[in-house]
Scaffold this motif. Structure first.
Motif, PDB file in Angstrom:
ATOM      1  N   GLU B 115       0.193 -27.640   8.912  1.00 52.61           N
ATOM      2  CA  GLU B 115       0.241 -28.605   7.513  1.00 52.61           C
ATOM      3  C   GLU B 115      -1.205 -28.922   7.272  1.00 52.61           C
ATOM      4  O   GLU B 115      -1.675 -29.159   6.445  1.00 52.61           O
ATOM      5  N   TYR B 118      -3.383 -26.113   6.245  1.00 51.49           N
ATOM      6  CA  TYR B 118      -3.050 -25.931   4.786  1.00 51.49           C
ATOM      7  C   TYR B 118      -4.034 -26.753   3.968  1.00 51.49           C
ATOM      8  O   TYR B 118      -4.577 -26.278   2.824  1.00 51.49           O
ATOM      9  N   LYS B 119      -4.033 -28.034   4.172  1.00 46.89           N
ATOM     10  CA  LYS B 119      -4.633 -28.910   3.197  1.00 46.89           C
ATOM     11  C   LYS B 119      -6.002 -28.675   3.112  1.00 46.89           C
ATOM     12  O   LYS B 119      -6.640 -28.788   2.164  1.00 46.89           O
ATOM     13  N   GLU B 125      -3.834 -21.043   3.269  1.00 45.59           N
ATOM     14  CA  GLU B 125      -2.332 -20.840   2.385  1.00 45.59           C
ATOM     15  C   GLU B 125      -2.315 -19.394   1.796  1.00 45.59           C
ATOM     16  O   GLU B 125      -1.183 -19.126   2.008  1.00 45.59           O
ATOM     17  N   ARG B 126      -3.245 -19.003   1.456  1.00 46.44           N
ATOM     18  CA  ARG B 126      -3.212 -17.679   0.709  1.00 46.44           C
ATOM     19  C   ARG B 126      -2.930 -16.735   1.860  1.00 46.44           C
ATOM     20  O   ARG B 126      -2.057 -15.938   1.932  1.00 46.44           O
ATOM     21  N   ARG B 129       0.653 -16.835   2.739  1.00 47.83           N
ATOM     22  CA  ARG B 129       1.485 -16.296   1.733  1.00 47.83           C
ATOM     23  C   ARG B 129       1.531 -14.825   1.730  1.00 47.83           C
ATOM     24  O   ARG B 129       2.504 -14.121   1.705  1.00 47.83           O
ATOM     25  N   THR B 132       3.434 -13.805   5.058  1.00 48.16           N
ATOM     26  CA  THR B 132       4.974 -13.907   4.636  1.00 48.16           C
ATOM     27  C   THR B 132       5.365 -12.932   3.943  1.00 48.16           C
ATOM     28  O   THR B 132       6.569 -12.334   4.076  1.00 48.16           O
ATOM     29  N   GLU B 133       4.723 -12.467   2.831  1.00 48.25           N
ATOM     30  CA  GLU B 133       5.306 -11.508   1.925  1.00 48.25           C
ATOM     31  C   GLU B 133       5.296 -10.181   2.610  1.00 48.25           C
ATOM     32  O   GLU B 133       6.330  -9.406   2.553  1.00 48.25           O
ATOM     33  N   MET B 135       6.070  -9.990   5.752  1.00 43.73           N
ATOM     34  CA  MET B 135       6.995  -9.987   6.663  1.00 43.73           C
ATOM     35  C   MET B 135       8.373  -9.690   5.858  1.00 43.73           C
ATOM     36  O   MET B 135       9.289  -9.036   6.200  1.00 43.73           O
ATOM     37  N   LEU B 136       8.459 -10.475   4.737  1.00 43.10           N
ATOM     38  CA  LEU B 136       9.440 -10.310   3.977  1.00 43.10           C
ATOM     39  C   LEU B 136       9.638  -8.642   3.522  1.00 43.10           C
ATOM     40  O   LEU B 136      10.799  -8.320   3.428  1.00 43.10           O
ATOM     41  N   ILE B 137       8.626  -8.003   2.950  1.00 42.54           N
ATOM     42  CA  ILE B 137       8.810  -6.645   2.687  1.00 42.54           C
ATOM     43  C   ILE B 137       9.127  -5.853   3.892  1.00 42.54           C
ATOM     44  O   ILE B 137      10.396  -5.008   3.835  1.00 42.54           O
TER      45      ILE B 137
END
Lengths: 193, 193
Positions: B115, B118-119, B125-126, B129, B132-133, B135-137
DNA sequence: AGTCATTCTTAAGATATCTTAATTTTTACC
DNA sequence: GGTAAAAATTAAGATATCTTAAGAATGACT
């Protein structure tokens, strides 16, 4: 503020606090569209250009398997995003179809506009990271659970956890989503009562 | 630059270009750790405090089902992230275990440090993202495919698509991951030859 | 090299699920 | 309101997969 914009604002603020100016800028890049029942938002072999936010309605994602049967992989209703992730993110031809299960109104967010917005609004990047994380968690759960459950358990689980879906989607589509033949699902339902 | 830092840098730059100062700042928040074969990185009912980047080794994520059997839901090897997503992201008790399948060296990224990072580093953060995308796929694909495939197809698919995993993981763990009994997997393998 | 623990294999009977095909019920539309 | 299309049910036989139990092979450690 138009009703649609309110709906989006409420949704967005569940993840990150946006002020009205930011919502305006984002909303401007969204295009509202209505799809009649059974029309396609996306067809196989075409590139999925949009991520769709469902204002109202039901959409399904499915492919045609080797035997020519439809296999539903996702449903989405009001306040859910739906797209073919792999096609949308990588801008490659889709192996699946997106189709309205009932008359559906969506906000279309194009890949192009999304990239523009990411650059101007880092908060949006955060929001989609969070949204994507939630989708991932939901999907991990789905595969953990569904793969191990027997057909009957999958059905019970689905009906209990997603009653909104269970009510708005015909039974043969639920069967497809749960990887059960409609005939066998019918038998399972009989046993239950 | 130490070897570990090089490895992380190479990995990160696959997603977003970081300069050396940024890599340094991020690397500083990572803690290197080694787990002997069969030791736990995470136990059931405890909160998963870290996301683990595997420098070298094999880790499995699994839970104990109602019958007392281990159900493996994920594997990870060198250059993969592994954690119990739901527990890590929401900082809630985990329903699963993380265990080293062989001696494994990881970089630990705590939720707290993440966290903070990220700040200070929107690029991170990118990156997450995008990670994670992906991983999702991968997971969407897994559930689309595995749920519809028969046991034998799942096994063939796994061995073909993930030969690195298939070689480093004992067969009964593959069986668990694919939701096949070890006995039946053994029979399927016999049929194949 | 020997022993114990782990992993893999084999086989028989039981259960879950599918396939096919026909029938009934519900829904949509003129 | 009547009719065609869509959806759901029923049942019989076929197949996939599991369960249990035992035995064989492999690997780890002294």
């Amino acid at each position: 503020m138009p009703k649609m914009k309110e709906q989006i604002k409420t949704y967005f603020n569940r993840y990150v606090e946006f002020d009205d100016a930011e919502i305006d800028a984002i909303y401007e890049k969204l295009e509202e569209k209505t799809f009649k029942k059974k029309t396609f938002l996306l067809e196989e072999n075409t590139i999925c250009r949009h991520n769709y936010f469902i204002l109202k309605g039901v959409v399904r994602l499915f492919y045609i398997d080797a035997k020519g049967h439809e296999k539903i992989t996702q449903f989405a209703i009001d306040n859910w995003w739906i797209t073919h992730m792999e096609s949308f993110i990588n801008q490659i031809p889709s192996s699946q179809y997106l189709q309205a299960v009932e008359d559906t109104t969506v906000l279309c967010l194009s890949k192009h506009n999304l990239e523009l917005l990411y650059k101007e609004h880092p908060k949006l990047e955060r929001m989609f990271r969070l949204v994507t994380e939630n989708m991932l968690i939901a999907n991990l759960r789905k595969s953990d659970i569904y793969l191990q459950m027997k057909s009957k358990e999958r059905y019970t689980f689905f009906v209990e956890k997603l009653p909104d879906f269970a009510q708005r989607v015909p039974q043969y589509m639920i069967a497809s989503y749960l990887e059960i033949t409609p005939e066998y699902l019918s038998e399972l339902r009989r046993q239950r009562n």
